[in-house]
Structure formats: structure tokens, C-alpha cells
Write a protein that holds these residues in place. Sequence first.
Motif, PDB file in Angstrom:
ATOM      1  N   SER A 207      10.841  -3.261  -2.884  1.00 36.95           N
ATOM      2  CA  SER A 207      10.376  -1.877  -2.878  1.00 36.95           C
ATOM      3  C   SER A 207       9.075  -1.732  -3.652  1.00 36.95           C
ATOM      4  CB  SER A 207      11.438  -0.961  -3.491  1.00 36.95           C
ATOM      5  OG  SER A 207      10.943   0.356  -3.633  1.00 36.95           O
ATOM      6  N   GLN A 208       8.233  -0.842  -3.179  1.00 39.38           N
ATOM      7  CA  GLN A 208       7.039  -0.467  -3.922  1.00 39.38           C
ATOM      8  C   GLN A 208       7.432   0.515  -5.020  1.00 39.38           C
ATOM      9  OE1 GLN A 208       4.553   1.133  -0.853  1.00 39.38           O
ATOM     10  NE2 GLN A 208       4.197  -0.848   0.132  1.00 39.38           N
ATOM     11  N   SER A 209       6.597   0.646  -6.020  1.00 39.58           N
ATOM     12  CA  SER A 209       6.919   1.530  -7.147  1.00 39.58           C
ATOM     13  C   SER A 209       6.639   2.990  -6.829  1.00 39.58           C
ATOM     14  CB  SER A 209       6.133   1.110  -8.385  1.00 39.58           C
ATOM     15  OG  SER A 209       4.731   1.169  -8.124  1.00 39.58           O
ATOM     16  N   ALA A 210       5.752   3.224  -5.855  1.00 40.41           N
ATOM     17  CA  ALA A 210       5.405   4.596  -5.493  1.00 40.41           C
ATOM     18  C   ALA A 210       4.981   4.641  -4.025  1.00 40.41           C
ATOM     19  CB  ALA A 210       4.276   5.123  -6.384  1.00 40.41           C
ATOM     20  N   THR A 211       5.024   5.823  -3.445  1.00 44.64           N
ATOM     21  CA  THR A 211       4.596   5.996  -2.060  1.00 44.64           C
ATOM     22  C   THR A 211       3.081   5.845  -1.955  1.00 44.64           C
ATOM     23  OG1 THR A 211       4.494   8.392  -2.412  1.00 44.64           O
ATOM     24  CG2 THR A 211       6.520   7.506  -1.486  1.00 44.64           C
TER      25      THR A 211
END
Length: 315
Positions: A254-258
Motif C-alpha cells: 500500500s501507498q502511504s497516501a492517495t
Amino acid sequence: MSSLYLSDREMAAIKAIDSRGLDERVRQALDERRASILSDLHLEGAHAAIAHHLYRFERDLDKHARAKAEAKRRETWSTAWSSGDDLKHIVSSLKQRVEDQEAEMQLVVIHDAIIPPHRFQERVEVDVHFRWRTGPTGAWSSGTIKFFHNVEMRPDYLLPQPARKPSSTKLEAQRQEALFERWDHLCLLALHAVREYLTTGGDGSAIPKSFQAKPGRSEHFLNNFSCNFWEALGEPRERPRPLATSTTIPDSESQSATSDGSLTLNARVRHRLFGVGTVIHIDGDKVAADFGDRGTKRVQVSFLNLVTDEEADLE
């Protein structure tokens, strides 16, 4: 013809659309006053609704490009901006529909490619074939229910009467056209009835082999409740909320933010249909969120609103 699902071709085309790229192209098209910038996105062939909104955007952008007076340019720019926003919204909505359809079809599949008979009689019939299972890894079960309706053909005296009596051939053609419309309406009601029952926790094995659809009292045509076969099973007319269908979370990290930075992992978010949930995975402009009893859903960022600390305290 009635159908429930997006086709495989439509789903693939909708998935291939780059939402961020579309946002940028729409802004650029407005700045440069030319819609040809969107041509390489191949929007017109993805879905009829997208093609419709693309045509509106191109039309309104052309009016803006041809406007001379300052007041007219402001007016046409506002209209073109609104059309571009509608185009982006319909693409986002259809991407969400793809996600929902894929999640639903893990548990329920309704065969909606129903072919009409070559010739109709007053008794119209629709066979709905379906499959269901209790979990994404469970065995499939299948069934069929025949919906039928005895059409009562009545002349419409409100229509102007022809000066000459129509030939028997023309009368039969008009009769077949009217019966097709009744059959198509029955088909639509039947498909949605089976889907509603199975996606709200109904037991597929309890669905009867046949069911007669009838109009309401003092009514001549079928209504939205005419195919509610579960009432004959003793169940209430109103179905519960749809089953929680969990979307598979991507294997990628997962990425930490959009992409736009509006949401981060573990953020509390609100969705119009699923309620309040927690972000558990981020992949660009798509977020997987845990909505509790509504299941894990993978949705576009544009469909989520961040829940503030004050709002969270009130939950």
C-alpha cells in the motif's frame, strides 16, 4: 432489451480509462478550447453514457471556442466546465459500478442475456437462470425460475382511431409489438427481483420454479412489486440491506497516501452507500476501506469524504 450487468468489453474499456489523465485532459481542453486533446483516451467506445457526456462536452467546448463577446465567453466557459465535470463524474461512477459488479459476482450471477421468443402469445414468459454461493471460495449452486404473466389486451380508446380499418396483418404486427413491450417489462422486473433476493441474503434453493406476475389491484400493467416472489414464501415485501461483499485487496504494498494527498492509511472516511469506514490500502486514486458489516470495498477516492475528528467523536 433488459440487462443487469456491464459487458466484459465495457468493463475492460472502463477500467482502461486513466481517471487522473482524464482530469488533466479536461482542464487542458478548457484552457486550449479544443476537445481533440481527449481523443487518445478512446472514451467514445467505452460506454454509451460516457459517449453521451463526451459529445456534450465537445459541443459546449465548441460553443465556447466560437464565442466572441466577453459575457458570452464567460457563459459558455461555465457550461463547458459543467459538461466536463459531468464527464469525469460519469467515468468515476462507471468505474465504481465495475468494482461493485466484480464484488457482487463473487457470490451471485444472474444470466441476463435473455432472448425473446420469435412470436408472442397473451401469456408472456421469462426464464431467469442464476447461480449463487455463500462465500468467494464456496461451491456454486444454480437454479431457474419461470416468471409468467397473462396479458390482458385492451384497445386504447384515447388514441385517435384510423379513418380506415387496418388490415389483419397490420393489426397482428401492432399486437406483437405491444406484447413484446409487455414481455420486455416482465423481463426487467424478473431480473431485478432475482438479483434483489439473492444479494440481500435470500436462499437460492427456496426460489420457486415458477411465479405468476400480476398487476396491483385496479391496475392494468405490472408494477415494481409484481415479481416479488418472496412474498409468496411468507417473507416481507421490503428486503434487508444488500449483503456485505468483500473486495479482494491488491497484493501490492500500500501507498502511504492517495495520489492527490487527500487520504492516508487508517484515515476514517465516509461513503454515501457504505457508511463510515477505515482506509486499509491505497493504490493511486483507489482506496480499499473496511466498512464493518458492509464488508471491505475498493472505491475511487472521489467517492469518499474524510471524517474529521469532531465527526468521529460523534459516531
